[in-house]
Design a protein around this motif. Structure first.
Motif, PDB file in Angstrom:
ATOM      1  N   THR A  33       0.846  -1.178   0.000  1.00 24.51           N
ATOM      2  CA  THR A  33       0.000   0.000   0.000  1.00 24.51           C
ATOM      3  C   THR A  33       0.889   1.238   0.000  1.00 24.51           C
ATOM      4  OG1 THR A  33      -1.910  -1.009   1.089  1.00 24.51           O
ATOM      5  CG2 THR A  33      -1.592   1.357   1.429  1.00 24.51           C
ATOM      6  N   MET A  34       0.496   2.223  -0.792  1.00 28.42           N
ATOM      7  CA  MET A  34       1.237   3.482  -0.899  1.00 28.42           C
ATOM      8  C   MET A  34       0.320   4.631  -0.510  1.00 28.42           C
ATOM      9  SD  MET A  34       4.211   2.507  -1.931  1.00 28.42           S
ATOM     10  CE  MET A  34       4.911   4.118  -2.328  1.00 28.42           C
ATOM     11  N   GLY A  35       0.939   5.696  -0.011  1.00 28.27           N
ATOM     12  CA  GLY A  35       0.139   6.831   0.412  1.00 28.27           C
ATOM     13  C   GLY A  35       0.775   8.159   0.067  1.00 28.27           C
ATOM     14  N   TRP A  36      -0.063   9.188   0.093  1.00 28.76           N
ATOM     15  CA  TRP A  36       0.386  10.580  -0.015  1.00 28.76           C
ATOM     16  C   TRP A  36       0.007  11.289   1.283  1.00 28.76           C
ATOM     17  CZ3 TRP A  36       3.365  12.612  -3.775  1.00 28.76           C
ATOM     18  CH2 TRP A  36       3.410  11.958  -5.007  1.00 28.76           C
ATOM     19  N   PHE A  37       0.941  12.079   1.757  1.00 27.19           N
ATOM     20  CA  PHE A  37       0.717  12.930   2.923  1.00 27.19           C
ATOM     21  C   PHE A  37       1.152  14.340   2.565  1.00 27.19           C
ATOM     22  CE2 PHE A  37      -0.178   9.924   6.405  1.00 27.19           C
ATOM     23  CZ  PHE A  37       0.080   8.730   5.757  1.00 27.19           C
ATOM     24  N   ARG A  38       0.793  15.298   3.396  1.00 28.27           N
ATOM     25  CA  ARG A  38       1.230  16.675   3.152  1.00 28.27           C
ATOM     26  C   ARG A  38       1.438  17.403   4.467  1.00 28.27           C
ATOM     27  NH1 ARG A  38      -4.359  19.257   0.575  1.00 28.27           N
ATOM     28  NH2 ARG A  38      -5.583  19.295   2.528  1.00 28.27           N
ATOM     29  N   ARG A  39       2.337  18.383   4.412  1.00 21.37           N
ATOM     30  CA  ARG A  39       2.581  19.248   5.571  1.00 21.37           C
ATOM     31  C   ARG A  39       2.441  20.692   5.118  1.00 21.37           C
ATOM     32  NH1 ARG A  39       5.712  18.175  10.099  1.00 21.37           N
ATOM     33  NH2 ARG A  39       6.929  16.608   8.974  1.00 21.37           N
ATOM     34  N   ALA A  40       1.408  21.341   5.631  1.00 18.43           N
ATOM     35  CA  ALA A  40       1.194  22.757   5.336  1.00 18.43           C
ATOM     36  C   ALA A  40       2.048  23.601   6.274  1.00 18.43           C
ATOM     37  CB  ALA A  40      -0.282  23.102   5.505  1.00 18.43           C
ATOM     38  N   PRO A  41       2.349  24.838   5.883  1.00 21.77           N
ATOM     39  CA  PRO A  41       3.160  25.702   6.749  1.00 21.77           C
ATOM     40  C   PRO A  41       2.565  25.835   8.149  1.00 21.77           C
ATOM     41  CG  PRO A  41       2.888  26.687   4.587  1.00 21.77           C
ATOM     42  CD  PRO A  41       1.998  25.480   4.616  1.00 21.77           C
ATOM     43  N   GLY A  42       3.376  25.551   9.155  1.00 20.95           N
ATOM     44  CA  GLY A  42       2.947  25.697  10.529  1.00 20.95           C
ATOM     45  C   GLY A  42       2.013  24.618  11.039  1.00 20.95           C
ATOM     46  N   LYS A  43       1.847  23.545  10.240  1.00 19.97           N
ATOM     47  CA  LYS A  43       0.922  22.486  10.653  1.00 19.97           C
ATOM     48  C   LYS A  43       1.613  21.133  10.679  1.00 19.97           C
ATOM     49  CE  LYS A  43      -3.318  24.700   9.014  1.00 19.97           C
ATOM     50  NZ  LYS A  43      -4.564  24.524   8.224  1.00 19.97           N
ATOM     51  N   GLU A  44       0.946  20.174  11.303  1.00 14.67           N
ATOM     52  CA  GLU A  44       1.451  18.817  11.331  1.00 14.67           C
ATOM     53  C   GLU A  44       1.238  18.150   9.972  1.00 14.67           C
ATOM     54  OE1 GLU A  44       2.897  19.174  14.959  1.00 14.67           O
ATOM     55  OE2 GLU A  44       2.891  17.201  13.986  1.00 14.67           O
ATOM     56  N   ARG A  45       2.066  17.155   9.680  1.00 15.41           N
ATOM     57  CA  ARG A  45       1.862  16.389   8.451  1.00 15.41           C
ATOM     58  C   ARG A  45       0.549  15.612   8.568  1.00 15.41           C
ATOM     59  NH1 ARG A  45       6.911  12.959   6.607  1.00 15.41           N
ATOM     60  NH2 ARG A  45       6.400  11.829   8.535  1.00 15.41           N
ATOM     61  N   ALA A  96       4.765   7.795   0.416  1.00 17.00           N
ATOM     62  CA  ALA A  96       5.271   6.898   1.444  1.00 17.00           C
ATOM     63  C   ALA A  96       4.773   5.485   1.214  1.00 17.00           C
ATOM     64  CB  ALA A  96       4.854   7.381   2.829  1.00 17.00           C
ATOM     65  N   ARG A  97       5.492   4.532   1.792  1.00 21.41           N
ATOM     66  CA  ARG A  97       5.150   3.114   1.655  1.00 21.41           C
ATOM     67  C   ARG A  97       4.828   2.540   3.022  1.00 21.41           C
ATOM     68  NH1 ARG A  97       8.655  -1.542   1.080  1.00 21.41           N
ATOM     69  NH2 ARG A  97       9.843  -0.682   2.826  1.00 21.41           N
ATOM     70  N   THR A  98       3.779   1.726   3.078  1.00 16.97           N
ATOM     71  CA  THR A  98       3.435   1.036   4.310  1.00 16.97           C
ATOM     72  C   THR A  98       3.351  -0.465   4.077  1.00 16.97           C
ATOM     73  OG1 THR A  98       1.797   0.770   6.073  1.00 16.97           O
ATOM     74  CG2 THR A  98       0.963   1.394   3.904  1.00 16.97           C
ATOM     75  N   GLN A 110      -2.619   6.285   9.134  1.00 19.43           N
ATOM     76  CA  GLN A 110      -1.655   6.466  10.222  1.00 19.43           C
ATOM     77  C   GLN A 110      -0.229   6.565   9.700  1.00 19.43           C
ATOM     78  OE1 GLN A 110      -2.759   7.036  13.342  1.00 19.43           O
ATOM     79  NE2 GLN A 110      -4.742   6.934  12.292  1.00 19.43           N
ATOM     80  N   GLN A 111       0.333   7.743   9.735  1.00 18.64           N
ATOM     81  CA  GLN A 111       1.667   7.916   9.154  1.00 18.64           C
ATOM     82  C   GLN A 111       2.720   7.121   9.900  1.00 18.64           C
ATOM     83  OE1 GLN A 111       3.337  12.009   9.645  1.00 18.64           O
ATOM     84  NE2 GLN A 111       1.269  12.491  10.352  1.00 18.64           N
ATOM     85  N   GLY A 112       2.458   6.787  11.164  1.00 17.71           N
ATOM     86  CA  GLY A 112       3.409   5.970  11.909  1.00 17.71           C
ATOM     87  C   GLY A 112       3.560   4.561  11.365  1.00 17.71           C
ATOM     88  N   LEU A 113       2.615   4.138  10.534  1.00 14.99           N
ATOM     89  CA  LEU A 113       2.678   2.802   9.938  1.00 14.99           C
ATOM     90  C   LEU A 113       3.403   2.806   8.594  1.00 14.99           C
ATOM     91  CD1 LEU A 113      -0.892   1.413  10.782  1.00 14.99           C
ATOM     92  CD2 LEU A 113       1.274   1.032  11.978  1.00 14.99           C
ATOM     93  N   TYR A 114       3.858   3.957   8.158  1.00 13.91           N
ATOM     94  CA  TYR A 114       4.609   4.055   6.903  1.00 13.91           C
ATOM     95  C   TYR A 114       6.101   4.053   7.236  1.00 13.91           C
ATOM     96  CZ  TYR A 114       0.276   5.102   4.449  1.00 13.91           C
ATOM     97  OH  TYR A 114      -0.979   5.018   3.913  1.00 13.91           O
ATOM     98  N   ASP A 115       6.854   3.221   6.539  1.00 10.91           N
ATOM     99  CA  ASP A 115       8.249   3.042   6.911  1.00 10.91           C
ATOM    100  C   ASP A 115       9.250   3.562   5.889  1.00 10.91           C
ATOM    101  OD1 ASP A 115       8.705  -0.511   6.068  1.00 10.91           O
ATOM    102  OD2 ASP A 115       7.845   1.154   4.946  1.00 10.91           O
ATOM    103  N   ALA A 116       8.768   4.109   4.800  1.00  7.88           N
ATOM    104  CA  ALA A 116       9.668   4.686   3.800  1.00  7.88           C
ATOM    105  C   ALA A 116       9.008   5.934   3.238  1.00  7.88           C
ATOM    106  CB  ALA A 116       9.962   3.693   2.690  1.00  7.88           C
ATOM    107  N   TRP A 117       9.788   7.006   3.137  1.00  4.49           N
ATOM    108  CA  TRP A 117       9.257   8.314   2.735  1.00  4.49           C
ATOM    109  C   TRP A 117      10.154   8.972   1.700  1.00  4.49           C
ATOM    110  CZ3 TRP A 117       4.811  10.492   4.937  1.00  4.49           C
ATOM    111  CH2 TRP A 117       4.278   9.794   6.023  1.00  4.49           C
TER     112      TRP A 117
END
Length: 127
Positions: A33-45, A96-98, A110-117
């Motif tokens: 499974t693959m995912g996309w995440f984002r981090r906006a300025p001043g915010k958490e991913r 990222a890859r999970t 859950q980004q903690g379950l992704y192990d490659a970014w």
């Protein structure tokens, strides 16, 4: 070791479109499974979208009906088509890859379950 490289980030006007790409090294891309995440300025991913090896998909509510995640397994490529972009979509986008074995919302978000970014690609949406 797996490597992920994003591309396609740019500055666009609100209402515009972009397609992000993520090139993944290795022979086992199609198994995960693959995912996309984002981090906006001043915010958490935060989670954006995910796609299973069988192409089940899941999206954050904020991007549903505007973003589409897809994958090309033979080419080891992950994509994120982003339409009707809004200023609040401005962020650094990461692929990222999970290794999760079951595709459920409680897991793929859950980004903690992704192990490659990847290193990320900047998307800026101007109003």
């Amino acid at each position: 070791q797996i490597q992920l490289v994003e591309s396609g980030g740019a500055t666009v006007q609100a209402g515009g479109s972009l397609r992000l790409s993520c090139s993944v090294s290795g022979r086992t891309f199609g198994s995960y499974t693959m995912g996309w995440f984002r981090r906006a300025p001043g915010k958490e991913r935060e989670f954006v979208a995910a796609i299973s090896r069988s192409r089940d998909v899941g999206y954050a509510d904020s991007v549903k009906a505007r973003f589409t995640i897809s994958r090309d397994n033979p080419e080891n490529m992950l994509y994120l088509q982003m339409n009707n972009l809004k200023p609040e979509d401005t962020a650094v986008y990461y692929c990222a890859r999970t290794r999760i074995s079951y595709f459920s919302e409680s897991r793929y978000t859950q980004q903690g379950l992704y192990d490659a970014w990847g290193q990320g690609t900047q998307v800026t949406v101007s109003s």
